[in-house]
Scaffold this motif. Sequence first.
Motif, short mmCIF file in Angstrom:
data_model
loop_
_atom_site.label_atom_id
_atom_site.label_comp_id
_atom_site.label_asym_id
_atom_site.label_seq_id
_atom_site.Cartn_x
_atom_site.Cartn_y
_atom_site.Cartn_z
N THR A 22 0.77 -1.01 -0.01
CA THR A 22 0.14 -0.03 0.00
C THR A 22 0.86 1.14 -0.18
OG1 THR A 22 -1.74 -1.37 1.29
CG2 THR A 22 -1.96 1.23 1.10
N THR A 72 -3.45 -0.02 -3.18
CA THR A 72 -2.69 -1.13 -2.81
C THR A 72 -2.41 -2.19 -4.06
OG1 THR A 72 -3.76 -1.31 -0.75
CG2 THR A 72 -3.09 -3.66 -1.52
N THR A 116 -1.05 -6.25 -4.95
CA THR A 116 -0.45 -7.37 -4.47
C THR A 116 0.42 -8.17 -5.43
OG1 THR A 116 -2.49 -8.65 -5.76
CG2 THR A 116 -2.82 -7.64 -3.26
#
Length: 214
Positions: free
Chosen positions: A57, A63, A65
């Motif tokens: 983040t 954010t 991943t």
Amino acid sequence: MIRPFLLALAALPLAAAAVIGAGPVAAPAAAEAADPLAQVSAHLRAVNTMTAAFAQTDRNGKTLTGTLTLKRPGRIRFEYQKGVPLLVVGDGKALTMIDYQVKQVSRWPIGDSPLSVLLDPSRDLSRFAKVVPSGDPKLLLVQARDPKRPEFGTITIAFSRSPSAPAGLMLRGWTIVDAQNNRSTIELDSQAFNMPVADGAFRWTDPRPRGPRG
């Protein structure tokens, strides 16, 4: 923008983390348990490889991943989620960031990043790191900063105490604050320790017309 991006690979994660494929690990020696920095050093020495899922983040709350692969000393790979044209790879000597969208490659010594604390288990943590209060007896926070290189930022590494993890510690993530006071977070989950990791995992494809690199 490239260097701040890498320095922002940081986190102070508190979510639960599971160990996958980690075999039995001896409890830390009494001296190491009494000295948190010694226990952290023992953990770093005990982990030859690690894979984990990560969630990063940034300072704006966005954010991303992906998957983290680590092989000590010096090798690390941040493989981002599908659709994110970025890759960060450490090959033991340098960190390389590849932006496939604009076909740009940036490379600099691993020692120029706070991530070097995690990638070189031979470093003497007592020379540049200290334990900072966490407010939770199950959470150990270690803050590291090179006073001679303040532009590299400050890293705060988070561990949870876990008897089944290497040297009794589970790496949860780390927080890096750069010289401009920018902060970004990465949370680690689904950690697997000391599983086979091929050296080829740290190769990358150069988006410029010059073929594979690694």
